[in-house]
Design an enzyme around this catalytic site. Structure first.
Site, PDB file in Angstrom:
ATOM      1  N   ASN A  53       0.773  -1.091  -0.114  1.00 33.65           N
ATOM      2  CA  ASN A  53      -0.134  -0.053  -0.025  1.00 33.65           C
ATOM      3  C   ASN A  53       0.744   1.305   0.133  1.00 33.65           C
ATOM      4  OD1 ASN A  53      -2.670  -0.903   0.087  1.00 33.65           O
ATOM      5  ND2 ASN A  53      -2.518  -1.845   2.170  1.00 33.65           N
ATOM      6  N   LYS A  99       3.670  -7.025  11.462  1.00 32.20           N
ATOM      7  CA  LYS A  99       4.718  -5.946  11.394  1.00 32.20           C
ATOM      8  C   LYS A  99       5.341  -6.140  12.856  1.00 32.20           C
ATOM      9  CE  LYS A  99       3.398  -2.979   7.478  1.00 32.20           C
ATOM     10  NZ  LYS A  99       2.507  -3.701   6.914  1.00 32.20           N
TER      11      LYS A  99
END
Length: 303
Positions: free
Chosen positions: A10, A265
């Site tokens: 993204n 993450k």
């Protein structure tokens, strides 16, 4: 300092932006400028996502022939080749003349018995409205998840990366001072049979977990995950949300964050930063240097 930088899908294609060649190149050019700034002072290795792109290729393949769908490992390789080409070219344009770069299509082994194969949760491709999602589920058999009210995305298995068969070649390139673009899309997922033969498998490896393994194997000192949000947030989407600017690895639990986006993450950052002297950072692409220097984003390190 050796720094592994993972560019989110993204970050390379803005949310809601049309997936056109022009938009893709413009975003890659923006990413290349941020990477070139880091490369002035550090040795960088670049990994990147491919979620929007591989989803688009799957749609195109299904539109061509819904009866002979191309497997995700091959579509992943196509998307990684495309993105790697753009990243290498734009990075070469942003760096001083003579900079040495290479893009390596990277296979990554996974466990064929990984429980992720029974529980697809990795979103790929564009957003669908409810009617289109129902049609994709019916026509293609694709599992779908509602990301926002009335907006759906396809989800696929996301097994954990176990080994990088090409790590010796990657290490040689990195030690020779080559800026390598590799492990794109989390690597092309493969499994090894009893005879030691590799074969592709229907999955998408999480890019951040794969990049974390890459950073570990290459003995990097820093690992940055660059996306389109400025930091990791506690209680994201609520009235009490708050940015986490710094933390020790033991302070964060990946289970406290959304599984399809921030949890991998946080998990990858904490695993990498668990050893003394290592830094992991999460934040916006344009803040890459500031994240590394502790002036922006979320910085994770042992205190």
């Amino acid at each position: 300092m050796r720094v592994v930088v993972a560019l989110g899908g993204n970050a390379l294609l803005q949310r809601g932006e049309p997936m056109t060649p022009e938009a893709q190149r413009a975003n890659v050019r923006r990413a290349a400028l941020a990477l070139a700034d880091l490369a002035r002072d550090h040795d960088i290795i670049v990994a990147h996502g491919n979620g929007p792109q591989v989803g688009l290729l799957a749609l195109q393949a299904a539109a061509y022939s819904s009866e002979t769908l191309w497997p995700l490992d091959i579509l992943g390789a196509e998307s990684v080749g495309m993105i790697g080409y753009l990243v290498e070219q734009e990075l070469a344009n942003a760096l001083p003349a003579g900079a040495r770069l290479a893009t390596l299509l990277t296979q990554i082994e996974v466990d064929p018995d990984d429980p992720a194969f029974a529980h697809p949760e990795k979103p790929i491709g564009p957003l669908y409205d409810t009617a289109a999602a129902h049609k994709a589920r019916t026509d293609q058999g694709w599992p779908m998840v509602e990301e926002r009210p009335g907006q759906w995305r396809r989800v696929v298995p996301s097994p954990l990366p176990k080994r990088i068969p090409q790590i010796a070649a990657l290490r040689l390139l990195a030690e020779a001072g080559v800026t390598v673009i590799c492990a794109g899309g989390g690597g092309i997922p493969v499994v090894r049979d009893a005879a030691g033969q590799l074969a592709g498998i229907e999955a998408v490896i999480d890019k951040d977990r794969a990049a974390g393994l890459l950073a570990e194997e290459l003995e990097a000192e820093a690992f940055l995950m660059l996306t389109d949000v400025d930091a990791v947030y506690r209680d994201w989407g609520t009235t009490t949300q708050a940015a986490i600017r710094s933390a020790a690895p033991g302070d964060l639990n990946p289970a406290d964050f959304p599984p399809g986006s921030m949890a991998p993450k946080v998990g990858a950052a904490c695993a990498f930063a668990a050893r003394n002297g290592r830094i992991a950072g999460i934040g916006r692409l344009e803040d890459a240097r500031a994240i590394l220097e502790g002036r922006a984003g979320t910085r994770i390190a042992r205190t």
